[in-house]
Motif scaffolding. Structure first.
Motif, PDB file in Angstrom:
ATOM      1  N   MET A 114     -22.293  72.521  83.825  1.00  0.00           N
ATOM      2  CA  MET A 114     -21.190  73.319  83.292  1.00  0.00           C
ATOM      3  C   MET A 114     -21.676  74.530  82.504  1.00  0.00           C
ATOM      4  O   MET A 114     -20.909  75.479  82.287  1.00  0.00           O
ATOM      5  CB  MET A 114     -20.311  72.446  82.394  1.00  0.00           C
ATOM      6  N   ARG A 115     -22.914  74.544  82.084  1.00  0.00           N
ATOM      7  CA  ARG A 115     -23.449  75.650  81.281  1.00  0.00           C
ATOM      8  C   ARG A 115     -24.293  76.628  82.092  1.00  0.00           C
ATOM      9  O   ARG A 115     -24.615  77.709  81.591  1.00  0.00           O
ATOM     10  CB  ARG A 115     -24.277  75.075  80.128  1.00  0.00           C
TER      11      ARG A 115
ATOM     12  N   PRO B 289     -23.529  78.585  84.687  1.00  0.00           N
ATOM     13  CA  PRO B 289     -22.954  79.909  84.984  1.00  0.00           C
ATOM     14  C   PRO B 289     -23.030  80.909  83.841  1.00  0.00           C
ATOM     15  O   PRO B 289     -22.798  82.112  84.076  1.00  0.00           O
ATOM     16  CB  PRO B 289     -21.482  79.581  85.316  1.00  0.00           C
ATOM     17  N   PHE B 290     -23.389  80.483  82.658  1.00  0.00           N
ATOM     18  CA  PHE B 290     -23.392  81.382  81.499  1.00  0.00           C
ATOM     19  C   PHE B 290     -24.810  81.696  81.011  1.00  0.00           C
ATOM     20  O   PHE B 290     -24.965  82.246  79.920  1.00  0.00           O
ATOM     21  CB  PHE B 290     -22.578  80.767  80.363  1.00  0.00           C
TER      22      PHE B 290
ATOM     23  N   THR C 103     -17.185  67.872  80.318  1.00  0.00           N
ATOM     24  CA  THR C 103     -16.271  68.838  80.938  1.00  0.00           C
ATOM     25  C   THR C 103     -15.587  69.706  79.893  1.00  0.00           C
ATOM     26  O   THR C 103     -15.993  70.838  79.643  1.00  0.00           O
ATOM     27  CB  THR C 103     -15.236  68.083  81.793  1.00  0.00           C
TER      28      THR C 103
ATOM     29  N   SER D 116     -16.712  73.783  76.777  1.00  0.00           N
ATOM     30  CA  SER D 116     -15.956  75.022  76.919  1.00  0.00           C
ATOM     31  C   SER D 116     -16.767  76.228  76.465  1.00  0.00           C
ATOM     32  O   SER D 116     -17.368  76.217  75.384  1.00  0.00           O
ATOM     33  CB  SER D 116     -14.666  74.931  76.098  1.00  0.00           C
ATOM     34  N   PRO D 117     -16.794  77.298  77.262  1.00  0.00           N
ATOM     35  CA  PRO D 117     -17.531  78.500  76.837  1.00  0.00           C
ATOM     36  C   PRO D 117     -16.875  79.219  75.664  1.00  0.00           C
ATOM     37  O   PRO D 117     -17.535  80.014  74.982  1.00  0.00           O
ATOM     38  CB  PRO D 117     -17.511  79.371  78.101  1.00  0.00           C
TER      39      PRO D 117
ATOM     40  N   THR E  38     -10.316  78.713  81.816  1.00  0.00           N
ATOM     41  CA  THR E  38     -11.779  78.623  81.736  1.00  0.00           C
ATOM     42  C   THR E  38     -12.455  78.898  83.063  1.00  0.00           C
ATOM     43  O   THR E  38     -13.510  79.555  83.110  1.00  0.00           O
ATOM     44  CB  THR E  38     -12.199  77.232  81.236  1.00  0.00           C
ATOM     45  N   ALA E  39     -11.888  78.413  84.146  1.00  0.00           N
ATOM     46  CA  ALA E  39     -12.535  78.515  85.455  1.00  0.00           C
ATOM     47  C   ALA E  39     -12.873  79.950  85.858  1.00  0.00           C
ATOM     48  O   ALA E  39     -13.949  80.188  86.442  1.00  0.00           O
ATOM     49  CB  ALA E  39     -11.657  77.843  86.513  1.00  0.00           C
TER      50      ALA E  39
ATOM     51  N   TRP F  92     -16.385  81.149  85.020  1.00  0.00           N
ATOM     52  CA  TRP F  92     -17.544  80.629  85.740  1.00  0.00           C
ATOM     53  C   TRP F  92     -18.050  81.624  86.791  1.00  0.00           C
ATOM     54  O   TRP F  92     -19.232  81.622  87.136  1.00  0.00           O
ATOM     55  CB  TRP F  92     -17.203  79.310  86.422  1.00  0.00           C
TER      56      TRP F  92
ATOM     57  N   GLN G 119     -17.935  88.079  80.960  1.00  0.00           N
ATOM     58  CA  GLN G 119     -17.991  86.873  80.135  1.00  0.00           C
ATOM     59  C   GLN G 119     -18.087  87.227  78.661  1.00  0.00           C
ATOM     60  O   GLN G 119     -17.398  86.627  77.817  1.00  0.00           O
ATOM     61  CB  GLN G 119     -19.190  86.017  80.564  1.00  0.00           C
TER      62      GLN G 119
END
Length: 727
Positions: free
Chosen positions: A276-277, A279-280, A372, A376-377, A595-596, A599, A606
């Motif tokens: 989940m992390r 993509p950032f 999940t 959260s970013p 949130t999606a 990504w 971002q």
């Protein structure tokens, strides 16, 4: 001979004796030794005729031993006892000879009472010790107390049922079924002896009262029998392991099978948390990440921590960054990979704590939420922040405390204190787990809490003392780590309206990230164990105590919210309330919807979405490339007022040791020092990340820049100044 009631030798001698003034010998139950005073009371009752005692005796009929029934009459009259051939006062030779033969038979048989019952196996014999007590450790997981094996009753007359000894021998003590619910974490799953004794006799009718002295003797004998039973079980344990699994191993088998998916769930949660992390990873470095990395690099080069390399964080955080730089993890991508790994470990430890305090289903749900929605970013969860790094030792301290709650081992309490102190030496606000432990100890142990508190606080003090002693100056350490946070940058400084405005700015991001978790935690609040509830309250205190309400501050709330949210998920599964399920589903969809898109967005997009109030982050990398290209490695630069990542990315030293805007605003003399450096033209380049009036509202800094510096370039809207030439 009396079967199962009194010692055959003692009562037999009382019957045969023909001398009325002879004191009868002490009567005994099998395996017991009563005191002389109690025995005299019993014999006096027989002699006085006021307590008729029904007995079973062995008599000789035609050369064979048979049974006769009768009662023991008053020995003071001269009559024989009905049902007996030859009472205590008769002198018939034949009857006396029969009595002698019976006596010889009893001596030959080892003077044991004759009673008809099936032979007991060795295992059953151990189970019968302690008056057929049921050992709660042998109760199966279905929490039903098994009925003891039926044993034939000793042949006794109905008239004897008022004898306490009979009730003591035949009475089966029932047990109340005691559940080991998920909330009773501090109690072991197997009930102890004292737990059974606290409820014994509640389900049976009242029996004849005994004297206090006899009750104490019975309790001592019972405890002795239980100890012998456990010793016997321990003695045979080795042999059982060679042939077949022991009963305790068989009992653990269903428990292990029910937890067979735990490794799979744990591995999946860690992998999902990491993914989940990813993509950032290309998102810009934050001011904190770049600033901590720059301090660690200068510390590594020999500068003094809390001196020229100034930071308001404890050494633990700096040690993490310095270690990453030492192994070559200094690039932005490497720092983000380290953050993802730390988040995976926090997820794993949160799973372990949730399983310990609330059960398997709650633990699995908490791990899923952590991996999940807890990633959260909008909370900067992908950054290598102090809140993320300090969460690992904090959650580990709770895990150690659950061990103390179960096993009562004092060393686990000391370990929990050591881990809490380690968390504090990463981030000062990471006292949430320690505060929860303190509250739990006070609420549960009460009068016995002082020794536990002493051990826990002693464990906390060890890492703190190590940090103070390792600093080059204890005064400088205290001023940076403690005094600055208390006087310059906390909830108690500044106007309440200013702090409220900061909270308002951060509330939308917190709502995007924590709305679902907060709703599930509210559902599970009343059914949740005490420890996670205290943990959440302490986490709120830590977030509010910081005062600035940065987005990453809310990361401190994620682990306790996920544990309580796991309880809420279990409640939804159990109750299946349509309204609650509908609201939870709506919040989940809304969270994913906002949130999606991030990504798949570009790093600049971002940054604009996650940090709308820090636009300089979008341009920091480009500005750093320009600075690196137009200065020498030994040149110093000055970023007005706070963009510490530019120092790290450009590999140039700061002219002012304070690299954060809040430091210059809060520390006495920091602004004057900045003015002096600018007036003396110490920095080779000045980057205006913020306007001068943001900190210096007097206009002095802006005037110095106008008179002593000239604009050299503008990189993506960011002005860069250099000193004016002498001509």
């Amino acid at each position: 001979m009396v079967s199962g009631v009194d010692g055959g030798e003692g009562l037999g001698q009382g019957i045969e004796s023909s001398e009325p003034d002879q004191e009868p010998p002490a009567a005994r139950l099998p395996g017991e030794r009563h005191q002389e005073q109690e025995d005299q009371k019993r014999v006096a009752g027989v002699e006085g005729g006021d307590r008729g005692v029904g007995v079973v005796v062995d008599v000789m009929e035609d050369g064979e031993i048979g049974e006769g029934r009768g009662g023991v009459a008053d020995t003071r009259d001269g009559d024989g006892v009905p049902g007996l051939r030859g009472g205590p006062r008769r002198s018939g030779g034949e009857d006396r000879e029969d009595d002698r033969r019976a006596e010889r038979e009893r001596e030959h048989a080892g003077r044991e009472p004759i009673e008809e019952r099936p032979p007991l196996q060795p295992e059953d014999e151990r189970e019968r010790v302690g008056h057929d007590r049921v050992d709660a450790r042998d109760v199966e997981d279905e929490r039903v107390v098994p009925t003891p094996a039926a044993v034939p009753e000793v042949v006794l007359e109905d008239v004897r049922r008022d004898v306490p000894a009979e009730e003591e021998l035949l009475g089966v003590q029932l047990r109340r079924v005691v559940g080991d619910g998920s909330q009773a974490v501090r109690e072991p799953s197997a009930l102890r002896i004292e737990d059974d004794e606290g409820h014994e006799g509640h389900e049976v009718a009242q029996v004849d009262a005994r004297t206090a002295e006899e009750g104490r003797r019975h309790q001592q004998d019972e405890e002795h029998a239980l100890r012998r039973q456990r010793q016997a079980e321990d003695g045979h344990r080795g042999g059982e392991s060679d042939r077949e699994p022991s009963k305790r191993q068989e009992r653990r088998l269903p428990f292990d099978l029910s937890y067979r998916w735990t490794p799979v769930v744990a591995a999946s949660a860690v992998a999902l948390s990491f993914a989940m992390r990813v993509p950032f990873w290309a998102a810009p470095l934050t001011t904190d990440e770049g600033g901590y990395a720059e301090v660690a690099r200068r510390w590594k080069r020999g500068e003094t921590l809390y001196g020229t390399a100034w930071v308001d964080r404890p050494q633990g955080l700096m040690i993490v960054f310095r270690s990453l730089l030492h192994v070559g993890f200094g690039s932005p991508h490497a720092l983000r990979a380290a953050a993802a790994a730390a988040a995976g470990l926090v997820t794993l430890t949160t799973l372990a704590v949730a399983v310990r305090v609330a059960g398997r289903i709650v633990g699995y749900s908490a791990a899923a939420l952590m991996a999940t929605f807890g990633a959260s970013p909008y909370l900067e969860s992908f950054t290598l922040s102090g809140e993320l790094l300090s969460a690992l030792p904090a959650v580990l301290s709770l895990l150690a405390f659950t061990q103390y709650m179960r096993g009562r081992g004092r060393h686990w309490l000391v370990l929990a204190g050591l881990l809490t102190g380690s968390a504090l030496m990463v981030k000062q606000s990471a006292f949430d787990a320690g505060l929860a432990v303190l509250g739990y100890l006070v609420l549960t142990e009460r009068r016995r809490v002082l020794p536990s508190l002493g051990l826990f606080v002693a464990g906390i003090a060890v890492p703190i003392a190590a940090a103070v002693l390792s600093a080059s100056s204890s005064g400088a350490w205290f001023s940076a780590v403690v005094a600055y946070r208390w006087r310059g940058d906390s909830i108690v400084t500044g106007s309440p309206m200013y702090r409220l405005a900061l909270f308002g700015d951060s509330f939308p991001a917190a709502a995007y990230a924590l709305a679902l978790l907060a709703f599930l935690a509210a559902l599970g609040w009343r059914r949740a164990p005490l420890l996670p509830r205290l943990w959440l309250v302490a986490g709120v205190v830590g977030v509010v105590g910081g005062g600035n309400f940065h987005y990453h501050y809310y990361l401190q709330l994620v682990p306790p919210l996920c544990v309580l949210g796991g309880v809420g998920v279990a409640r939804l599964v159990q109750t299946r309330g349509r309204v609650a399920v509908g609201l939870a589903a709506a919040l989940a969809v809304a969270t994913v919807a906002v949130t999606a898109p991030l990504w798949f967005a570009s790093p600049s997009a971002q940054a604009r979405s996650i940090w709308p109030h820090d636009p300089h982050l979008v341009h920091d990398r480009a500005v750093a490339r320009y600075v690196e290209a137009h200065t020498k490695p030994d040149d110093k630069i000055f970023v007005v007022w706070g963009a510490a990542s530019i120092y790290y990315l450009s590999k140039r030293q700061p002219a002012l040791r304070y690299m954060w805007l809040r430091n210059i605003q809060s520390l006495p003399g920091a602004l004057n020092e900045a003015r002096y450096l600018l007036a003396e033209r110490v920095p080779k380049l000045v980057v205006l990340a913020q306007k001068p009036a943001k900190v210096d509202k007097s206009g002095v800094t802006a005037h110095i820049l106008q008179t002593e510096y000239e604009r050299a370039a503008t990189i993506e809207g960011v002005p860069i100044y250099r000193p004016r030439s002498a001509g």
